[in-house]
Design a protein around this motif. Structure first.
Motif, PDB file in Angstrom:
ATOM      1  N   HIS A 134      34.540  13.540 -38.119  1.00 12.29           N
ATOM      2  CA  HIS A 134      35.434  13.779 -36.981  1.00 12.29           C
ATOM      3  C   HIS A 134      34.645  14.266 -35.776  1.00 12.29           C
ATOM      4  O   HIS A 134      34.856  13.799 -34.641  1.00 12.29           O
ATOM      5  CB  HIS A 134      36.504  14.800 -37.375  1.00 12.29           C
ATOM      6  N   THR A 138      34.313  12.026 -32.388  1.00  9.48           N
ATOM      7  CA  THR A 138      35.001  12.526 -31.194  1.00  9.48           C
ATOM      8  C   THR A 138      34.048  13.105 -30.162  1.00  9.48           C
ATOM      9  O   THR A 138      34.224  12.891 -28.959  1.00  9.48           O
ATOM     10  CB  THR A 138      36.047  13.594 -31.560  1.00  9.48           C
ATOM     11  N   ARG A 139      33.026  13.811 -30.621  1.00 11.29           N
ATOM     12  CA  ARG A 139      32.156  14.508 -29.682  1.00 11.29           C
ATOM     13  C   ARG A 139      30.867  13.749 -29.347  1.00 11.29           C
ATOM     14  O   ARG A 139      30.300  13.943 -28.274  1.00 11.29           O
ATOM     15  CB  ARG A 139      31.796  15.895 -30.245  1.00 11.29           C
ATOM     16  N   ALA A 141      30.274  10.055 -30.352  1.00 10.68           N
ATOM     17  CA  ALA A 141      30.586   8.661 -30.012  1.00 10.68           C
ATOM     18  C   ALA A 141      31.738   8.522 -29.029  1.00 10.68           C
ATOM     19  O   ALA A 141      31.887   7.483 -28.397  1.00 10.68           O
ATOM     20  CB  ALA A 141      30.912   7.883 -31.283  1.00 10.68           C
ATOM     21  N   HIS A 142      32.568   9.559 -28.912  1.00 12.82           N
ATOM     22  CA  HIS A 142      33.731   9.521 -28.007  1.00 12.82           C
ATOM     23  C   HIS A 142      34.597   8.293 -28.289  1.00 12.82           C
ATOM     24  O   HIS A 142      34.993   7.550 -27.383  1.00 12.82           O
ATOM     25  CB  HIS A 142      33.289   9.556 -26.541  1.00 12.82           C
ATOM     26  N   LEU A 143      34.900   8.089 -29.577  1.00 14.58           N
ATOM     27  CA  LEU A 143      35.734   6.971 -29.999  1.00 14.58           C
ATOM     28  C   LEU A 143      37.119   7.065 -29.371  1.00 14.58           C
ATOM     29  O   LEU A 143      37.732   8.136 -29.330  1.00 14.58           O
ATOM     30  CB  LEU A 143      35.863   6.980 -31.524  1.00 14.58           C
ATOM     31  N   VAL A 144      37.618   5.936 -28.895  1.00 10.18           N
ATOM     32  CA  VAL A 144      38.971   5.879 -28.334  1.00 10.18           C
ATOM     33  C   VAL A 144      39.773   4.868 -29.139  1.00 10.18           C
ATOM     34  O   VAL A 144      39.217   3.950 -29.751  1.00 10.18           O
ATOM     35  CB  VAL A 144      38.962   5.497 -26.841  1.00 10.18           C
ATOM     36  N   GLU A 147      39.099   0.839 -30.569  1.00 10.86           N
ATOM     37  CA  GLU A 147      37.705   0.439 -30.704  1.00 10.86           C
ATOM     38  C   GLU A 147      37.383   0.057 -32.153  1.00 10.86           C
ATOM     39  O   GLU A 147      38.091   0.403 -33.091  1.00 10.86           O
ATOM     40  CB  GLU A 147      36.778   1.547 -30.214  1.00 10.86           C
ATOM     41  N   ARG A 235      27.880   2.394 -28.838  1.00 10.18           N
ATOM     42  CA  ARG A 235      27.202   3.642 -29.181  1.00 10.18           C
ATOM     43  C   ARG A 235      26.778   3.619 -30.644  1.00 10.18           C
ATOM     44  O   ARG A 235      27.590   3.315 -31.524  1.00 10.18           O
ATOM     45  CB  ARG A 235      28.115   4.863 -28.962  1.00 10.18           C
TER      46      ARG A 235
END
Length: 328
Positions: A134, A138-139, A141-144, A147, A235
């Motif tokens: 997590h 989130t921090r 790869a900054h997955l949105v 994707e 990324r």
């Protein structure tokens, strides 16, 4: 208490069960009566002395182990939110100390699993790694949502936590890669992959698919091949080196030519600098496990067979996680 210690750097034979005084928690800590301790590849690296010359790395004799499950034994000064006898999963504050019948660690790195119908062996195998997945997604790869995610070494202890968390975060497609010998196990896994392919057949096995985020805990050739599998803005998270190719290098010219990013993720370095991420990550991890997004195969060894557990880990003769339990 009973503990499994590495008495020297070396092969699995250096592991032995010893008697040590029961530790007491200090301020901000909890003591846990341990039922299960997870075995990870990092424990193997520590035992072998892979990082012995790095400042702060554990030196023998050392009790290995990063993650434990059990019940709260005692609360240190200032600790709230837990009760004696409560079922918990906890990550070590030092990266060691988990192979013991009593473990003391920071309360901030523990999470209650009381009230959930969770096997503690599964919980210790998955919750900490899912929490780290997590954080990485989130921090780092900054997955949105929407994707696509590719996970190398798809059944590995750390890697296997990523598909469930990626789903939880809204990934539209999650694909894994494994060695040919693992394909049968991958086809039977309950992990939420859309597809798992042979890593030796990259990139052709993916039929032109591209991925916004690639998670690589394997290293070597698949790391280089990953650069071809990402669109501009992709990324790559470097989260380990299970393949053992310590001399591998990435051509940094490819990063600007392809407009992609490569970032390392080492929880042992990241979490102390960003302690605020631990609690929400652990909470997300428990939700994922309860939802069935992280079911993995688990083999349990008694403390007295810790050497055999490490041999199996090194031989890669597993398709899930290995857990130690104090001898009856």
């Amino acid at each position: 208490m009973k503990a499994v210690q590495a008495t020297a750097f070396g092969d699995p034979s250096v592991l032995s069960v010893v008697d040590l005084p029961d530790p007491a928690p200090g301020p901000g800590e909890i003591a846990i009566d341990v039922t299960h301790s997870a075995v990870g590849l990092i424990d193997v690296f520590f035992r072998k002395g892979q990082f012995k010359d790095q400042p702060g790395m554990p030196q023998p004799p050392v009790t290995l182990g990063l993650e434990v499950a059990g019940t709260v034994r005692e609360l240190g000064e200032g600790v709230t939110g837990f009760g004696v006898g409560e079922k918990v999963v906890s990550m070590s504050g030092t990266g060691t100390g988990g192979y013991a019948s009593v473990h003391v660690g920071p309360a901030a790195k523990a999470i209650s699993i009381e009230g959930y119908d969770l096997d503690p062996a599964l919980a210790v195998s998955v919750v900490p790694n899912a929490a780290m997945a997590h954080v990485a997604l989130t921090r780092i790869a900054h997955l949105v949502p929407g994707e696509r995610v590719l996970v190398h070494g798809a059944l590995g202890g750390f890697a296997a936590a990523f598909p469930g968390i990626a789903r939880q975060l809204g990934a539209s497609r999650v694909v894994g890669t494994v060695r040919a010998s693992k394909l049968a196990a991958a086809s039977a896994t309950k992990l939420p992959y859309d597809q798992v392919v042979d890593s030796a057949d990259l990139p052709g096995a993916l039929g032109g698919q591209q991925f916004d985020v690639v998670v690589d805990a394997v290293g070597g050739a698949v790391r280089t091949q990953s650069l071809e599998l990402m669109p501009p803005g992709g990324r790559l998270i470097v989260g380990g080196n299970a393949g053992g190719d310590w001399a591998h290098q990435v051509d940094t010219n490819q990063l600007w030519l392809r407009n992609i990013a490569v970032a390392g993720f080492n929880a042992g370095a990241y979490l102390p600098a960003h302690p605020e991420v631990v609690r929400p990550a652990l909470e997300a991890a428990v939700r994922a496990v309860v939802a069935g997004l992280a079911d993995v195969e688990i083999d349990v060894f008694p403390f007295s067979q810790a050497a055999a557990a490490h041999e199996r880990m090194e031989n890669r003769d597993l398709n899930g996680r290995i857990v130690l339990a104090p001898d009856a």
